[in-house]
Design a protein around this motif. Sequence first.
Motif, short mmCIF file in Angstrom:
data_model
loop_
_atom_site.label_atom_id
_atom_site.label_comp_id
_atom_site.label_asym_id
_atom_site.label_seq_id
_atom_site.Cartn_x
_atom_site.Cartn_y
_atom_site.Cartn_z
N LEU A 1 22.94 34.52 18.82
CA LEU A 1 24.38 34.01 18.81
C LEU A 1 24.96 32.76 18.02
O LEU A 1 25.89 32.79 17.54
CB LEU A 1 25.04 34.18 20.11
CG LEU A 1 24.97 35.66 20.76
CD1 LEU A 1 25.51 35.39 22.09
CD2 LEU A 1 25.87 36.59 19.86
N SER B 1 24.00 45.14 19.81
CA SER B 1 24.43 44.91 18.39
C SER B 1 25.69 45.83 18.18
O SER B 1 26.60 45.42 17.80
CB SER B 1 23.30 45.35 17.35
OG SER B 1 22.52 44.48 17.46
N ILE C 1 34.03 42.87 18.20
CA ILE C 1 34.81 42.16 17.05
C ILE C 1 35.73 42.72 16.54
O ILE C 1 36.76 42.00 16.10
CB ILE C 1 33.36 41.40 16.45
CG1 ILE C 1 32.41 40.58 16.99
CG2 ILE C 1 34.24 40.89 15.28
CD1 ILE C 1 31.18 40.25 16.43
N GLY D 1 28.60 44.37 20.25
CA GLY D 1 29.15 43.04 19.49
C GLY D 1 30.20 43.56 18.35
O GLY D 1 31.30 42.99 18.31
#
Length: 314
Positions: free
Chosen positions: A102, A284, A291, A287
């Motif tokens: 990160l 993954s 986002i 995330g």
Amino acid sequence: MRHFLLPRLGTGLLVLWAAFTLSFALLQVLPGDAVLIKFQNPDLGLSPQQIEEMRLAYGADSPLWRQYLHTLFAMLHGDFGFSVQAGVAVSALIADNLPGTLRLALCGFVLAVLLAFALAALSRQPALRGLRALLQSVPALFISIPTFWLGIALIQVFSFQLRWIPVINPSPWQGLLLPIVAVAVPISAPLAQILLRGIDEVSTQPFVAVARAKGASESRVLWRHVLRNAMLPVLTIAGLLLGELIAGALITETVFGLGGLGQLTQQAVNNQDVAVLQAVVMISALGFVAINLLVDLLMPLFDPRLQRVAGGVR
């Protein structure tokens, strides 16, 4: 806002389920067996019966549908299972390695945004109009450079030729400088291209001419009027590129020998540690979904028309 948010949450959950199902199916068809790879080692001195007991303990002999449901419901409760090779909970491995990835990804993204805005700002300067075509071609050059090749080239130039950054025992931030650049350069290219195109389109709008007629300077017109309206497509592509950014971070960690999800993934691939690979895929995917959901929430701040839609006005 509820009518605006609920469909996107539903789409995000569907994407997560599809990512889990597809990764589970692909990992199951891999040749070999992680349990056998570890416990058939002659140095361990285990009998065939003991190896079979280990397979039962890890659920390797269960039907695929049972493994699928067990893994799915376990992940819904935050349980990623156990690593066959490490012998510890996968969540512990993720917790140890995720912060480094990160840090690299976020620093790389910030640098990519700065590079994109720098290229866009330079291309609008009157003194650099002769270099405008060259500056607009730079993003295409950036995006064509493979991440692993760029990482190797940066090591060769800045570590071996110029000797600015040591290869052996660098400080924590020295060790991150070149990886951040290797991650940021390819990501900055599409951001800069979209931003440059957006600036060119917005600059021809009537309200920009009105702002100039009122005596606003070129810098004020650019930062106050043009950039805000050119940000919508940039936000959209930025959300999509962050998924690629994570993938680039994993490759970069391998090239530079950094600890993180990249090194963990490489070890899991070598040992066919399915539980670790499944967890990396889901982290993954989570995330990526989070986002893009954040981008959807930020879009109304730049476009008043989306504020009315988010508020339920049709």
